[in-house]
Scaffold this motif. Structure first.
Motif, PDB file in Angstrom:
ATOM      1  N   CYS A 144       0.564  -1.479  -0.094  1.00  0.00           N
ATOM      2  CA  CYS A 144       0.312  -0.179   0.255  1.00  0.00           C
ATOM      3  C   CYS A 144       1.167   1.597   0.389  1.00  0.00           C
ATOM      4  N   GLU A 148      -4.521   5.324   0.365  1.00  0.00           N
ATOM      5  CA  GLU A 148      -5.593   3.822  -0.248  1.00  0.00           C
ATOM      6  C   GLU A 148      -7.150   4.132   0.862  1.00  0.00           C
ATOM      7  N   GLN A 153      -8.411  -1.493  -2.534  1.00  0.00           N
ATOM      8  CA  GLN A 153      -7.592  -0.813  -3.361  1.00  0.00           C
ATOM      9  C   GLN A 153      -5.769  -0.669  -3.220  1.00  0.00           C
TER      10      GLN A 153
END
Length: 363
Positions: A144, A148, A153
């Motif tokens: 990540c 997000e 995502q």
């Protein structure tokens, strides 16, 4: 999914587990490869025609009804409060944990943001800091950026969980919201040391001027009854270890949050020896024995009966000496009923069998 059943807990079987198909039937597919997200079996990859025999017929077992979560949602489990815990994500309508491979602050920030909690100051934990899960391990690793809005995502590093065990479950602690309160160190969720959140940090409250008006506001903020509570003094639920935020709290009783009451932000206490505590009440809490709790026994309805009070973990009765309507009104209020009641004397209800705790009660 295609048959309309839950996908949670679906099981595959091989070797004609449920019996071989009719020898006159064809075997259409072999080497079927699905991601698990397809809506139809025909959308998966497969080889056809097949040279397999019916002794290799595939089978499945589905569970009826919907799954227990929505794909992509997250939750924190087994933490001290709602702000921390083992991270579990819902995949295929079933909760599962995440391996702590490359589990960093960025991932923790995304989890907190997805849960609607502050992300600045989020902390990532590895090595099953909050205990290992018992369900599946869904994800082997996520990458990540920290920007997000949900874990879905992030870039999936791997679904491969080889070498990952529940001893590697990832965890998160999110900062608290200013004004939130929690109870710590009590034997039940209804009681404990009072802690309040300021600027993402938990701190305690001193017991100077701590009274029922203050605790009623606090219990109401926590979703418990706001008309009855018991203040507790002198760090009876243990001493806190963080800052002391509130001193000389003075609530009117109409406030919706403890932080909305008047208080001195410059605590004069430099020790947690006077940390404030509280006992709250709610409908499901009747019958739980903790110091000061009351209950009604052997009455024809839940609204009447012999009065019993809990002291030191044991229920006992109240002597009828000077027992009158004001005393009964207090009991009714503690149990969540209107502050009015009828006092009965002379063994109206069956005699108790435990200790007799109180006598000459004056309210």
């Amino acid at each position: 999914r295609e048959l309309g059943f839950s996908i949670a807990g679906a099981m595959s079987f091989s070797g004609a587990y449920f019996g071989a198909g009719n020898e006159n039937m064809k075997v259409f597919f072999t080497n079927v490869s699905c991601t698990g997200h397809e809506n139809q079996l025909l959308a998966c990859q497969y080889d056809t025609p097949s040279t397999c025999l019916h002794s290799s017929d595939a089978g499945i077992r589905c569970l009826p009804g919907p799954g227990n979560c929505s794909d992509g949602s997250v939750r924190l489990v087994d933490g001290a409060d709602d702000y921390e815990g083992r991270v579990e994500v819902c995949i295929f309508e079933q909760w599962g944990s995440i391996c702590d491979t490359m589990w960093y602050t960025q991932q923790a920030e995304v989890v907190c943001r997805q849960l609607g909690l502050p992300e600045l100051g989020a902390t990532a934990f590895s090595n099953s800091y909050f205990g290992g899960g018992s369900g599946p391990i869904h994800i082997g690793g996520l990458e990540c950026t920290g920007q997000e809005s949900s874990l879905t995502q992030c870039s999936l590093i791997s679904y491969d969980i080889d070498g990952c065990y529940h001893s590697n479950d990832a965890g998160v602690r999110c900062p608290c919201l200013t004004g939130d309160v929690r109870l710590v160190g009590g034997p039940s969720p209804l009681e404990g040391r009072v802690e309040v959140c300021l600027q993402g940090i938990w701190g305690t409250v001193t017991d100077d001027s701590w009274n029922n008006q203050d605790t009623n506001v606090l219990c109401g903020q926590l979703g418990y009854w706001s008309n009855v509570s018991l203040p507790v003094w002198y760090a009876q639920y243990g001493r806190g270890s963080g800052p002391i935020f509130l001193d000389l709290v003075r609530c009117v009783g109409t406030e919706s949050r403890l932080i909305d009451c008047q208080y001195d932000p410059n605590a004069s206490e430099d020790s947690h020896a006077e940390d404030a505590g509280v006992v709250c009440f709610n409908g499901t809490g009747r019958g739980e024995c903790f110091d000061g709790a009351v209950r009604l026994q052997d009455g024809a309805t839940p609204q009447q009966g012999r009065v019993e009070v809990c002291i030191a973990g044991e229920w006992g009765t109240v002597c009828e000496s000077s027992w009158n309507a004001p005393d009964a009104a207090v009991v009714c209020s503690m149990l969540g009923y209107p502050r009015v009641g009828t006092a009965y004397r002379g063994g109206t209800y069956q005699q108790g069998s435990g200790p007799v705790y109180l006598s000459n009660t004056i309210c």
